[in-house]
Every structure is written in C-alpha cells, then in structure tokens.
Write an enzyme that holds these catalytic residues in place. Structure first.
Site, PDB file in Angstrom:
ATOM      1  N   ASP A  65       4.877  14.830  71.518  1.00 15.63           N
ATOM      2  CA  ASP A  65       4.002  15.131  72.649  1.00 15.63           C
ATOM      3  C   ASP A  65       4.480  14.304  73.846  1.00 15.63           C
ATOM      4  OD1 ASP A  65       3.123  12.510  72.233  1.00 15.63           O
ATOM      5  OD2 ASP A  65       1.228  13.122  71.323  1.00 15.63           O
ATOM      6  N   TYR A  66       3.711  14.295  74.911  1.00 11.20           N
ATOM      7  CA  TYR A  66       4.126  13.571  76.115  1.00 11.20           C
ATOM      8  C   TYR A  66       4.156  12.061  75.934  1.00 11.20           C
ATOM      9  CZ  TYR A  66       3.754  18.008  78.516  1.00 11.20           C
ATOM     10  OH  TYR A  66       3.932  19.303  78.896  1.00 11.20           O
TER      11      TYR A  66
END
Length: 166
Positions: free
Chosen positions: A45-46
């Site tokens: 994910d980020y």
C-alpha cells in the site's frame, strides 16, 4: 470436436500398481513446501506495507508450485476437466511485512479427504523470523464444464498427491 489428444498428467512413478484406483483418497501430510518473495512496490500500500490481498496471491502461487513439484501442472489439470477452487479461507494476520523484506511462503497440504484438499499456510518474514500470516485454505475438485463437485479426483492426480505424504 477436435481430433487432438486430450492433455494428460505424466504417470506417477508408482505406476498403475497403486491401490488408489480402487479406494477413496484420504491422507494426512506433514511436509511444508516453501517459496520466497522479495516485497516489491506493487505488493504494498502507500505506506510500504504488504497489502492484504497480496498474501492470497502468494499463497496461491505456493500451492500451484507445490503441485507442480510433484508432477501436477495446474494448466494440464484444468485441461483434464478438474479445477480446484477455494471454498474456504481463514487467515490470521499477525504482523506486517514491509517493502524490501523477504517473505517465506509455506504451504502444506495437511489433509486430503476424497475431493477436499485442506492446506495449512504460513507466511514468515525472513529477516525477523516472525510469523506474519497463518491460516487454512480448503480447495474442492470440480468439473468446470458441469460446474459441479467431482465424486473423486482423477486416479493419476491421486497418485501424484500421495507423493506429499512421502
């Protein structure tokens, strides 16, 4: 219809002398199969943490490679009219694996009951040795053309699966 021959799995080294042809396959295995994956940006994910859906992909890859290691090529299995969809999935997330770390994906076909294959799963961080994901996934053999559960696995598949007990 095509005149081309239907694909076949290679014969098991046990040959046609195996008693599996006459009985239902039921077995318990204890061997773990492992693959390693270095966490890439597209796995995360980020925040640089492995996205939860990535674990499912890794576990499927490990199951497919485990079967291939005993002579069951998944593409050939499907061409033979036998697919193995997931019918039950239970995972527990213990801790995150992060970008740049290496995940050790471990799968074990724990139990075989006729056409039901129960797999134990572990994903461990190589750098820390800590378990990150554990769980159980159940597959059931179906005939994809009919969309129905098979009564039994093809005999050659049963013979190959017995290799996981050795």
């Amino acid at each position: 219809m095509s005149d081309s021959p239907k694909p076949q799995l290679p014969p098991s080294p046990q040959g046609d002398h195996c008693l599996v042809h006459q009985q239902e396959l039921e077995a318990v295995t204890e061997k773990w199969f492992e693959i390693m994956v270095r966490v890439q940006p597209h796995h995360t994910d980020y925040g640089g943490v492995v996205w939860h859906g990535t674990y499912l992909t890794w576990l499927e890859t490990a199951r497919v490679e485990c079967l291939r290691s005993i002579g069951v090529d998944f593409a050939d299995l499907v061409k033979l009219g036998c697919d193995l969809p997931v019918v039950s999935l239970a995972l527990r997330y213990h801790r995150a694996i992060r970008l740049g770390q290496t995940a050790v994906i471990k799968v074990q076909m724990q139990e075989i009951q006729k056409v039901r294959l129960e797999w134990q799963n572990q994903i461990v961080c190589l750098e820390t040795g800590e378990p990150c994901v554990t769980g159980k996934i159940t597959l059931v053999a179906i005939d994809p053309a009919k969309g129905k559960i098979m009564r039994r696995l093809p005999p050659v598949v049963q013979e190959h699966l017995l290799k996981l007990r050795q």
